[in-house]
Design a protein around this motif. Structure first.
Motif, short mmCIF file in Angstrom:
data_model
loop_
_atom_site.label_atom_id
_atom_site.label_comp_id
_atom_site.label_asym_id
_atom_site.label_seq_id
_atom_site.Cartn_x
_atom_site.Cartn_y
_atom_site.Cartn_z
N ASP A 139 -8.34 -2.02 -5.45
CA ASP A 139 -7.77 -0.84 -4.69
C ASP A 139 -7.28 -1.25 -3.21
O ASP A 139 -6.73 -1.39 -2.82
N ALA A 140 -8.34 -1.63 -3.19
CA ALA A 140 -8.23 -2.11 -1.22
C ALA A 140 -7.59 -4.01 -1.65
O ALA A 140 -6.63 -4.03 -0.79
N GLN A 141 -8.68 -4.95 -2.10
CA GLN A 141 -8.27 -6.05 -1.71
C GLN A 141 -7.00 -6.64 -1.98
O GLN A 141 -6.32 -7.83 -2.11
N PHE A 142 -5.97 -5.90 -3.41
CA PHE A 142 -4.87 -6.11 -3.78
C PHE A 142 -4.03 -6.49 -2.82
O PHE A 142 -2.96 -7.17 -2.94
N THR A 143 -3.58 -5.16 -1.73
CA THR A 143 -2.36 -5.91 -0.61
C THR A 143 -3.16 -7.17 -0.27
O THR A 143 -2.14 -7.76 0.06
N TRP A 177 1.48 -1.27 0.22
CA TRP A 177 0.15 -0.05 0.12
C TRP A 177 0.92 1.48 0.04
O TRP A 177 0.51 1.77 -0.74
N GLN A 178 1.80 1.15 0.86
CA GLN A 178 2.67 2.18 0.81
C GLN A 178 3.06 2.67 -0.52
O GLN A 178 3.19 4.20 -0.87
N GLY A 193 2.54 0.58 -8.93
CA GLY A 193 0.17 0.50 -8.24
C GLY A 193 0.50 -0.99 -8.13
O GLY A 193 0.68 -2.01 -8.09
N GLY A 194 -0.52 -0.84 -7.58
CA GLY A 194 -1.35 -1.78 -7.38
C GLY A 194 -1.23 -3.25 -8.41
O GLY A 194 -1.30 -4.62 -8.19
N TRP A 195 -2.49 -2.41 -9.31
CA TRP A 195 -2.77 -3.31 -10.15
C TRP A 195 -1.64 -3.72 -11.13
O TRP A 195 -1.53 -4.66 -11.86
N ASP A 238 -7.79 -2.63 8.66
CA ASP A 238 -7.82 -2.09 8.75
C ASP A 238 -7.65 -1.34 7.43
O ASP A 238 -6.16 -0.66 7.30
N LEU A 239 -8.57 -0.26 7.23
CA LEU A 239 -8.29 -0.55 5.70
C LEU A 239 -7.46 1.06 5.32
O LEU A 239 -7.30 1.96 6.51
N TRP A 240 -6.54 0.93 4.69
CA TRP A 240 -6.08 2.28 3.98
C TRP A 240 -4.77 2.43 5.54
O TRP A 240 -4.44 3.80 5.27
N LYS A 241 -4.61 1.85 6.19
CA LYS A 241 -3.96 1.81 7.37
C LYS A 241 -3.15 0.92 7.08
O LYS A 241 -2.04 0.86 6.91
#
Lengths: 482, 432
Positions: free
Chosen positions: A126-130, A75-76, A84-86, A211-214
């Motif tokens: 954008d979120a679940q790729f992590t 994410w960072q 990018g995550g993609w 803990d999304l986005w953090k």
């Protein structure tokens, strides 16, 4: 040339390893023969896949180091516009494709792919790729295990919680997304639940948190868990405790063991591995095996492969886009090297799959990559396949970081070969079967050659026309069917 | 170019010794006769690999003439996949329950566009306001299927099949194709990779991802590859049909590939929908005979993060929808007089918002109708009033088929009975 021909597996052996593999090549045929035949090979693939040495396939993971980064790190790097995550998700698809080309444990790989399709978390997002690579790894660990354990691991996995909106669901207004698709897609099936079941299902699943986005850490937040009696299709629980994890586990175990789930899982297995619209009697038989074995997968697969329906289904399935890409690389014997450029073959492969209609696990809807042929039997797919076959038959694209075989692999240096024998050799090599009459006719039409025409290294076919022959073989139903 | 149709293909000199060659050859000729009646391709006499002379069957190339009367109607069905929230797209600002049920998601009345006493458009739909004002865009609210179905997948099948009670897999657009004269293999065209349920059925449907890819590679020199493909795929399997449809469609598609992409004002957004509609415009302007075209826009399943006027998926998706449609009609130019676009979603969202700026699966929805024949600039339908309960749904007062029936009967002159079997539509009034 004829005396060098490799021994072919019998048609029934070829059928089994084709349906549960990614294309028969010399290595696979040798593995099958050494194991003592296709049945013995299959049994070992199911119970001891580790007994097939797989270092070349394992090594591929290092080609894309981002696959092993932690969610917060990924994410960072996205936020700081490092990568990018993609792009990481493209790497994931590439890794899967190259792994499928190389692996000597195709049954484990195929079942991992199957469950990733059924318990679907798309790679885009954008979120679940992590958490998406970890999700696939989790499924691979359980792919030949028990469905009840697999279901628990996937339903409570951060990637699934994020994708189907349960990661932030709370008791104030429980989000129904995962609760519903769990019932419809992952277990009981459409028409087997009502709207009250959906609400209770959603309530049970509150508390699982990411803990999304953090930090992207997973946790269980008791304050978010809805308490009070819940009932879903015969499952009932007082659900009094703030910690609802035990209820979730009981609930998922109940669902995994439900006869409707047995039916749904086995129907999808039979659709993928036997044929579209599988006979009800077969599905019923498999469901019984599933329930009798405490949701263990292996006995179900054994029963499926032993069925007369399976034996009668040779060539009845169409390869989906990713399977077509992988089978084409394997058939042509293309060696894929570590990518060093954006357009290296190992990287370009993902665009080849999407050019055919879908790259691995990119299906945008929660119902996952379809397992029926009709979805893939479209003109767009046909044009995409023909385009890929043509460019690879000629070794024109992708061309970097790959080694294609030359026509000399098939045309002997000294003595000319009759065209019909050449077609037969190519067919045995690419398709692991003798050339059918229709394939020979097709090859004649594609090249302008006559069946008895002598082909030597001065011949136009050898000099510059060989891609026409290879493309004709790859374009044929013999290659696209499996 | 028809020389080779009528002359003997010269079997003796061309025989490859294959047992079925003659039969294959005849099949090829029949196909060629059908094919060339439609298309004016060029014969390419490439050298034989084996040096045995010209290939009598070698035909490739592209269509030289348009296939259908260029003045025919075109229907573009734009599917909002995932179930769009109609209550955000066309806001019932005069229904107080709307604001009570959506403390965070509701769109403030003051920000709405093209508002009347009851409804107004989401501000992100601003690019469509000129069409609204010029009377070529309308909305019909509280539409949907007769009974609620909150499964995306079952609802998509049902709404696109549009023949409740029938077990035939035959979509309503495929039935419409059966009622239309015309012979173009592109008559029914889907943008994407798969045939949607609406187009699935007895009549062939062409599927194209991007216009520029709609060709058979390796056929530039001569017709050998096409001949071999046709020979290989003679069976009745779905893929055999797909290959044959691909070949005839790609041959006919030449004009569309030769038609350049438009540069309208406003411009297309660089999204999947923007690209797809830019390609649809090329197809329509080229006159290749496409009469029914399907396009998808995904990502409407907003259980979370639908957001507000400042941020979120609703603002983004609605903006993409509006910019794409506005650019599309500007790009069509004079051809806009022939094109009617309809939006459809499998179901709507619930009235009450959930806890994370989203909504769960609901029932009634809004449909937009734009372009040729539309009596636009107003909202249609009968408003049932909202209820602020957990199950509170926008009830359906207009069967979606009534809207579609009005489009197909007015624009194509077909009977409702054939396209929507057993259905008696109610008058909506949205089409002139």
């Amino acid at each position: 040339m004829a005396k060098d021909r490799p021994t072919l597996l019998s048609p029934s052996q070829r059928h089994l390893v084709t349906r549960f593999g990614y294309g028969v090549d010399a290595t696979l045929a040798r593995d099958v023969r050494r194991a003592g035949g296709a049945s013995a090979w299959f049994e070992r693939q199911l119970t001891r896949p580790g007994s097939f040495p797989d270092a070349p396939a394992e090594a591929v993971r290092r080609w894309w180091p981002d696959l092993d980064r932690k969610p917060a790190d990924l994410w960072q790097r996205q936020v700081q516009e490092v990568r990018g995550g993609w792009q990481v998700m493209e790497d994931y698809g590439r890794w899967l494709l190259v792994r499928r080309i190389r692996t000597r444990r195709p049954v484990l790989e195929k079942m991992t792919e199957f469950w990733e399709g059924m318990l679907h978390v798309p790679v885009s997002g954008d979120a679940q790729f992590t958490w998406r690579v970890d999700y696939g790894d989790t499924i691979r660990r359980h792919a030949l295990g028990r469905f009840d354990q697999l279901l628990l691991e996937t339903t409570t996995h951060p990637a699934m919680l994020i994708f189907l909106s349960a990661a932030t669901s709370t008791k104030r207004a429980p989000n129904e997304n995962l609760g519903r698709e769990l019932l419809e897609l992952h277990t009981l099936g459409a028409g087997q639940y009502d709207e009250d079941d959906v609400k209770a299902s959603a309530r049970i699943l509150t508390g699982w948190h990411v803990d999304l986005w953090k930090s992207w850490d997973r946790s269980y937040v008791k304050e978010d868990h809805w308490t009070g009696k819940v009932e879903v299709r015969g499952f009932s629980h007082t659900n009094r405790k703030a910690d609802g994890r035990a209820v979730t586990k009981e609930y998922l175990r109940y669902l995994a063991h439900h006869p409707d789930t047995a039916h749904r899982v086995c129907e999808r297995l039979a659709t993928k591995f036997v044929r579209d619209d599988p006979p009800r009697s077969l599905v019923k038989r498999l469901a019984k095996v599933y329930l009798r074995n405490d949701t263990a997968i292996v006995p179900v697969l054994r029963a499926l492969v032993a069925s007369k329906e399976f034996r009668a289904s040779a060539g009845d399935k169409l390869r989906d886009p990713s399977e077509d890409v992988v089978a084409t690389y394997r058939a042509l014997g293309v060696e894929v090297g570590r990518p060093t450029r954006n357009d290296s073959g190992a990287n370009a492969m993902i665009w080849q799959a999407s050019g055919l209609g879908l790259s691995p696990h990119a299906w945008p809807r929660p119902d996952g990559t379809p397992v029926t042929d009709d979805v893939w039997a479209s003109p767009a797919r046909a044009l995409g396949s023909m385009s890929m076959h043509w460019s690879m038959a000629g070794g024109w694209w992708p061309s970097h970081g790959l080694r294609y075989r030359e026509p000399k692999a098939w045309v002997p240096a000294k003595k000319p070969i009759r065209f019909k024998d050449l077609v037969d050799d190519v067919s045995r090599d690419l398709l692991h079967r003798p050339a059918s009459r229709r394939l020979l006719e097709t090859a004649c039409l594609a090249t302008g050659c006559k069946a008895r025409e002598k082909i030597d290294r001065e011949h136009g076919l050898y000099q510059w026309g060989f891609p026409r022959l290879l493309a004709a073989v790859l374009d044929s139903p013999d290659h696209l069917a499996c | 170019m028809t020389t080779h149709e009528t002359t003997s293909p010269g079997r003796t000199s061309r025989s490859c010794g294959c047992p079925d060659f003659d039969e294959a050859r005849l099949a090829l000729s029949r196909r060629r006769l059908v094919g060339t009646a439609l298309a004016g391709g060029a014969v390419a006499l490439g050298p034989s690999l084996a040096g045995t002379g010209p290939q009598a069957y070698a035909v490739t190339g592209r269509t030289a003439t348009a296939l259908a009367a260029p003045g025919g109607s075109v229907l573009v069905l734009l599917s909002l996949r995932g179930a769009a929230d109609g209550l955000s797209l066309v806001v019932p600002h005069a229904d107080p329950v709307y604001y009570a049920a959506r403390p965070r998601l509701a769109i403030p009345a003051a920000s709405l566009l093209a508002a009347d006493a009851m409804f107004g458009l989401h501000p992100a739909l601003a690019p469509l306001v000129p069409m609204w004002n010029s009377g070529t865009l309308a909305a019909v609210h509280a539409t949907g299927m007769a009974t609620p179905n909150r499964s995306h997948f079952a609802a998509m099948e049902a709404i696109e099949d549009a023949a409740p009670g029938s077990s035939e897999r035959n979509g309503w657009l495929n039935r419409l194709l059966g009622e239309l004269p015309g012979t173009s293999p592109l008559q029914g065209t889907a943008m994407g990779n798969q045939v949607p349920t609406s187009l699935f059925g007895a009549h062939p449907a062409f599927v194209v991802n991007r216009v520029d890819n709609a060709k058979v590679s390796g056929t530039e020199e001569d017709g050998r590859r096409l001949a071999s493909l046709r020979h290989a795929w003679t069976g009745s399997s779905p893929m055999s049909r797909a290959v044959r449809d691909a070949i005839s469609g790609a041959e006919t598609f030449g004009l569309a590939r030769d038609t350049s992409a438009g540069t309208p004002t406003p411009a297309y957004p660089g999204t999947g929908l923007g690209k797809a509609l830019s390609d649809v415009s090329r197809i329509v302007r080229s006159g290749v005979g496409a009469e029914v075209i399907t396009v998808d826009q995904g990502d409407w399943d907003m259980h979370t993060d639908a957001g507000t006027l400042e941020w979120g998926d609703m603002k983004r998706n609605a903006g993409d929808l509006a910019s794409s449609i506005a650019a599309f009609f500007a790009d069509l130019g004079p051809a806009a007089d022939r094109v009617t676009l309809v939006t459809l979603s499998e179901f709507g969202r619930r009235v009450k918002e959930n806890d994370d700026y989203g909504t769960d699966h609901g029932f009634g929805n809004v449909m937009f109708v734009a372009g040729a024949g539309v009596r636009g600039g107003r909202y249609y339908g009968s408003w049932p009033g909202l209820h602020d309960t957990l199950d509170g749904d926008l009830l359906v007062t207009t069967d979606y088929r009534s809207v579609l029936a009005e489009v197909v009967t007015r624009r194509f002159g077909v009977s409702v009975a054939q396209v929507f079997p057993g259905f008696a539509p109610q008058a909506v009034g949205v089409m002139a």
